[in-house]
Structure formats: structure tokens, C-alpha cells
Write an enzyme that holds these catalytic residues in place. Sequence first.
Site, PDB file in Angstrom:
ATOM      1  CG  ASP A  78     -12.646  12.747 -28.819  1.00 54.24           C
ATOM      2  OD1 ASP A  78     -12.005  13.647 -27.978  1.00 54.24           O
ATOM      3  OD2 ASP A  78     -14.016  12.543 -28.547  1.00 54.24           O
TER       4      ASP A  78
ATOM      5  CB  CYS B 256     -12.795  12.150 -25.175  1.00 54.04           C
ATOM      6  SG  CYS B 256     -13.863  11.449 -23.610  1.00 54.04           S
TER       7      CYS B 256
ATOM      8  CB  THR C 174     -16.343  14.631 -20.189  1.00 58.57           C
ATOM      9  OG1 THR C 174     -16.803  13.183 -21.080  1.00 58.57           O
ATOM     10  CG2 THR C 174     -17.308  15.719 -20.728  1.00 58.57           C
TER      11      THR C 174
ATOM     12  CG  HIS D 284      -6.814   1.580  -3.181  1.00 57.75           C
ATOM     13  ND1 HIS D 284      -7.834   1.726  -2.293  1.00 57.75           N
ATOM     14  CD2 HIS D 284      -5.813   1.161  -2.634  1.00 57.75           C
ATOM     15  CE1 HIS D 284      -7.260   2.168  -0.979  1.00 57.75           C
ATOM     16  NE2 HIS D 284      -5.995   1.755  -1.148  1.00 57.75           N
TER      17      HIS D 284
ATOM     18  CG  HIS E  98      -6.752  -2.798  -2.833  1.00 55.53           C
ATOM     19  ND1 HIS E  98      -7.920  -2.304  -2.387  1.00 55.53           N
ATOM     20  CD2 HIS E  98      -5.723  -2.477  -1.901  1.00 55.53           C
ATOM     21  CE1 HIS E  98      -7.823  -1.488  -1.392  1.00 55.53           C
ATOM     22  NE2 HIS E  98      -6.341  -1.701  -0.995  1.00 55.53           N
TER      23      HIS E  98
HETATM   24  C1  RB5 Z   1     -17.267  15.206 -28.090  1.00 51.69           C
HETATM   25  O1  RB5 Z   1     -18.012  16.341 -28.440  1.00 51.69           O
HETATM   26  C2  RB5 Z   1     -17.471  14.685 -26.700  1.00 51.69           C
HETATM   27  O2  RB5 Z   1     -18.658  14.298 -26.617  1.00 51.69           O
HETATM   28  C3  RB5 Z   1     -16.430  13.711 -26.604  1.00 51.69           C
HETATM   29  O3  RB5 Z   1     -15.186  14.211 -26.540  1.00 51.69           O
HETATM   30  C4  RB5 Z   1     -16.384  13.207 -25.012  1.00 51.69           C
HETATM   31  O4  RB5 Z   1     -16.491  14.082 -24.094  1.00 51.69           O
HETATM   32  C5  RB5 Z   1     -17.643  12.036 -24.772  1.00 51.69           C
HETATM   33  O5  RB5 Z   1     -17.460  11.521 -23.813  1.00 51.69           O
END
Ligand code: RB5
Length: 144
Positions: free
Chosen positions: A8, A65, A67, A98, A133
Site C-alpha cells: 500500500d 504495508c 506494520t 516450518h 511440519h
Molecule cells: C496505513 O496507514 C496502515 O494502516 C497500513 O499500511 C498497515 O500498517 C495496516 O495494517
Amino acid sequence: MTYILGSDHAGLKLGNFVKMYLESKGFEVIDYLPQNDIKVDYPDFAKKVCKEVLNIKNSKGVLICGTGLGMSIAANRYSGIRATLCLDAYMGKMARAHNDANVLCLAERISGIGEVESILEAFIHTDFEGGRHGCRIAKIEDLN
Ligand code: RB5
């Protein structure tokens, strides 16, 4: 091995780096990175990448993304996709050894470039160990 890559807006910078890195190692890369940093919704990109991973033999996905969490949640909705958020090389190695992960999720807001290189190297060069596994992976497919 073909790598299908998506992100994203919050993963775009790292996405461009991962694309360059994988291509420099000789892998074919199909990218579904956004064209600019306008805000987009990560499930749309997880969908494109997972469908390609399920369609193209000998392929794996990389989803990025902010996180890595949203991409992991979205990707794991697909039967046959095993998406793992990896924050260090040990996780990258174990995701393959695994969990037979076929989609690597990365976190641009957490992981630095050096760490990402070591995660990619571990993920790329580790084979699934199979055996016990494999039975566990089969059980995952049976859930629900
Ligand atoms: C975008 O702001 C953020 O929420 C997205 O990139 C991601 O981290 C969501 O899990």
C-alpha cells in the site's frame, strides 16, 4: 522463482527497494505496487498478489504495508496462502522451514533496509522441512 510484489502507500518505498533487490538477484518480479503515494487500501493489493501466487506455479509473494499486519490478515483469508509477517532473519528462515510460507509480509514503519535484506535472504534461501511440519500445514488447510 517468480516473486509477486505488492504494497500500500505506507509500504511503497520499501516495495521499490525489494523490487530492485530481488531483480538484482536474478528473480523475475511482477509488481503490483501503487503508482504513487496517494493513500490506498491494503486489502486491494493483498488480493492482487495472492491471486497471482495461487495462479502462477513456482511463485511467492511479498506484501508490504506500514506494520505488515493488515497485509498478513488479508492474505491469510485465501486458502492455500500462508502469509507470515517477518521482522528479523530468524522469522524469515522459520517462516519457510516450518510454516512453508508462500507470502512474506514486511513492515516499512518497523524494519530498516539492512534488516529487510537479511529477512529476504533467509526467506529466499530456506526450504520447507516437511515431515511433521507438513502434517501441521495440512491441518491448517482443514480448519473451518
Ligand atoms: C496505513 O496507514 C496502515 O494502516 C497500513 O499500511 C498497515 O500498517 C495496516 O495494517
